[in-house]
Write an enzyme that holds these catalytic residues in place. Structure first.
Site, PDB file in Angstrom:
ATOM      1  N   SER A 349       4.241   6.878 -23.026  1.00  0.00           N
ATOM      2  CA  SER A 349       3.309   6.035 -22.495  1.00  0.00           C
ATOM      3  C   SER A 349       3.459   4.632 -22.920  1.00  0.00           C
ATOM      4  O   SER A 349       4.216   4.208 -23.756  1.00  0.00           O
ATOM      5  CB  SER A 349       2.004   6.824 -22.821  1.00  0.00           C
ATOM      6  OG  SER A 349       1.891   6.660 -24.348  1.00  0.00           O
ATOM      7  N   THR A 350       2.516   3.822 -22.428  1.00  0.00           N
ATOM      8  CA  THR A 350       2.592   2.433 -22.821  1.00  0.00           C
ATOM      9  C   THR A 350       1.460   1.522 -22.496  1.00  0.00           C
ATOM     10  O   THR A 350       0.440   2.079 -21.899  1.00  0.00           O
ATOM     11  CB  THR A 350       3.837   1.808 -22.024  1.00  0.00           C
ATOM     12  OG1 THR A 350       4.239   0.541 -22.491  1.00  0.00           O
ATOM     13  CG2 THR A 350       3.585   1.734 -20.494  1.00  0.00           C
ATOM     14  N   ILE A 351       1.393   0.053 -22.666  1.00  0.00           N
ATOM     15  CA  ILE A 351       0.595  -0.542 -22.182  1.00  0.00           C
ATOM     16  C   ILE A 351       0.968  -1.688 -21.467  1.00  0.00           C
ATOM     17  O   ILE A 351       2.469  -1.931 -21.534  1.00  0.00           O
ATOM     18  CB  ILE A 351      -0.440  -1.226 -23.337  1.00  0.00           C
ATOM     19  CG1 ILE A 351       0.371  -2.350 -24.148  1.00  0.00           C
ATOM     20  CG2 ILE A 351      -1.016  -0.248 -24.199  1.00  0.00           C
ATOM     21  CD1 ILE A 351       0.218  -3.690 -23.728  1.00  0.00           C
TER      22      ILE A 351
END
Length: 528
Positions: A349-351
């Site tokens: 996951s990430t931003i």
């Protein structure tokens, strides 16, 4: 146009500048930087640094960064590769001799050298007006004075409770009272605040050498890692030119490998052979074509893509028209194409944060610690949560993505940029690990083929064909799910939604900006 009878979000409009990201406080912080005279680069770094505190499951200074930046929206596009490398002692033979055939995702071996801080430094040097001493202050304040946990972050915290219970120093730093944080909790991280203060005062060198680096190395070697102080000291960001392809009269740009953006470009090349407008945006045919294009593109990535400093990656051949042509003829509308099952090593996951400033500098910026809460290893004294990006390596000699000394793993994070006639039209990104190339294509075709605005394009129900199964969000209509099954797709629902996403559309004629931000996350678009 949005139907106001139904729940949803309006697009956000502004004349001067705009930001869109996954947390309102980060968006507000970036806007404040812009109002104070900062550039898109300044705003992106300030917002991202804050997200590294208040969205700890997705990002932080223990992770990596990629970015695309186009000065004044019509200059030369610059690609920044802030991904970390494997330790110099990480030879595949070392792992195989110990019968380790895949990198354990919560081990020290999953930790590559964090590249984010150096990337921020380089981007600011090239395009910023402010320094770490100013831009890290919101993150420092949140760490030391506390921040309020947002709903989506609490959702992820709860889902990762078992992982955090078993991590290194995670119970101490990330499980207040021995429990996952819930929405509305106030979290303090004074050790991380102290670390950020050191970087603000002394710059990137404070992270890659001295006490902070020594603590990370001591932590990692204490649990079997191969890292050295030299590995940290020698890290550097790569500045390159983007790679791209044309779709519907627009140019789509990505960072080159070891970034996986080439996957998205191959998907676009395949989809360009089909008239998607013949099918409704929510239709069996559209979802089927998207899945088949993804399966072909992901198979290509698995076969050919690795760190180009270590393996030959023929980008020109892969993006050539002939490469897509040879696969398009195999796609059938009445059944699933027979292809080998591709199982990437990780699905993190990430931003993502996108910024356009008053001078129309366009910044597409993405930062990640890989899986949710990364490696679940927090450095002993610094409060730095370390990524597990090296979990993306194969331990398979001869494979383009096999682990090797100083090598960067095949990544997942991809900042995107759409241009037309050399001008920036839309810096955009879609989070969600392996979903990102599919998500970018989904959002882009929603806009260019189906006439959606940026918010409608982001909101649209999603699916990801991953490891032989079509993962579909609950919002995908039941008749589409059944239709896909009849074509031979194995389908499944998923616990969480597929990623997130943000975009800013630049209207040069009107002199306005239009932003959208994903309701699958906590954030928003803001402009002034």
């Amino acid at each position: 146009m949005r139907n106001f009878h139904f729940a949803g979000r309006s697009t956000v409009h502004a004349q001067n500048a705009m930001v869109a990201t996954s947390h309102p406080l980060a968006a507000l912080t970036a806007i404040e930087v812009l109002k104070a005279g900062g550039t898109a680069a300044d705003a992106a770094v300030a917002g991202c640094a804050l997200l590294g505190v208040i969205e700890p499951q997705s990002t932080g200074i223990g992770g990596d960064c990629f970015a695309l930046y186009q000065p004044k929206g019509e200059g030369k596009i610059v690609a920044y590769n802030g991904s970390g490398r494997a330790p110099m002692a990480a030879k595949p033979e070392w792992y195989l001799e110990r019968k380790i055939h895949a990198v354990p995702l919560t081990s020290a071996h999953a930790v590559s050298i964090p590249g984010a801080v150096d990337a921020w430094d380089v981007i600011l040097r090239d395009h910023g007006k402010m320094g770490f001493d100013t831009l890290l202050q919101p993150a420092i304040k949140a760490a030391e004075e506390g921040y309020v946990v947002a709903p989506r972050i609490a959702f992820d915290w709860k889902n990762q409770f078992d992982k955090l219970k078993k991590g290194t120093n995670t119970e101490r730093y990330l499980l207040p009272g021995g429990k996952p944080a819930v929405a509305g909790d106030v979290i303090h991280q004074p050790e991380l605040g102290k670390t950020l203060r050191a970087i603000a005062a002394k710059g990137r060198d404070a992270f890659y050498s001295g006490e902070i680096a020594a603590d990370m190395v001591e932590t990692l070697r204490g649990i079997g890692g191969l890292h050295t102080l030299e590995d940290f000291a020698e890290h550097s960001t790569e500045t390159t030119s983007p790679i791209g392809t044309m779709y519907k009269g627009y140019d789509a740009w990505q960072c080159p490998p070891n970034g996986p953006g080439i996957t998205m470009l191959v998907m676009l090349n395949i989809l360009s052979h089909f008239d998607l407008t013949k099918f409704p945006p929510l239709s069996i045919e559209r979802f089927h074509l998207e899945a088949e294009a993804a399966r072909i593109a992901y198979m290509m990535r698995e076969q050919f893509i690795g760190d180009p400093r270590h393996v030959n990656v023929d980008v020109a051949r892969i993006l050539a028209k002939e490469f897509a042509d040879e696969h398009v003829s195999q796609i059938k509308m009445d059944r699933v194409l027979e292809l080998p099952n591709v199982a990437p090593p990780m699905n993190p996951s990430t931003i993502y944060i996108t910024v356009v400033d008053k001078d129309r500098n366009a910044c597409s910026f993405i930062n990640s610690i890989a899986h949710s809460f990364g490696s679940a290893i927090v450095s002993n004294k610094t409060g730095i949560l370390l990524q597990n990006r090296a979990g993306g390596f194969r331990i398979q000699p001869g494979h383009p993505n096999c682990i090797a000394p100083g090598k960067r793993p095949l990544h997942t994070i991809i900042p995107g940029l759409l241009t037309k006639n050399g001008r920036a039209i839309m810096p955009f990104g879609v989070m969600g690990g392996q979903y990102q190339p599919v998500g970018q294509c989904h959002v882009l075709t929603n806009i260019l083929d189906y006439g959606c605005d940026v918010q409608e394009a982001i909101d649209m129900p999603r699916g990801l064909h991953y490891e032989g199964v079509y993962q579909l969000e609950d919002s995908v209509p039941a008749e589409i799910v059944e239709g896909l099954k009849k074509l031979g797709h194995k389908t499944t629902s998923i616990v969480g939604p597929l990623g997130g996403g943000q975009a800013i559309w630049i209207d040069w004629d009107k002199g306005t900006l239009t932003g959208g931000s994903d309701p699958r996350k906590d954030g928003c678009a803001l402009g002034y």
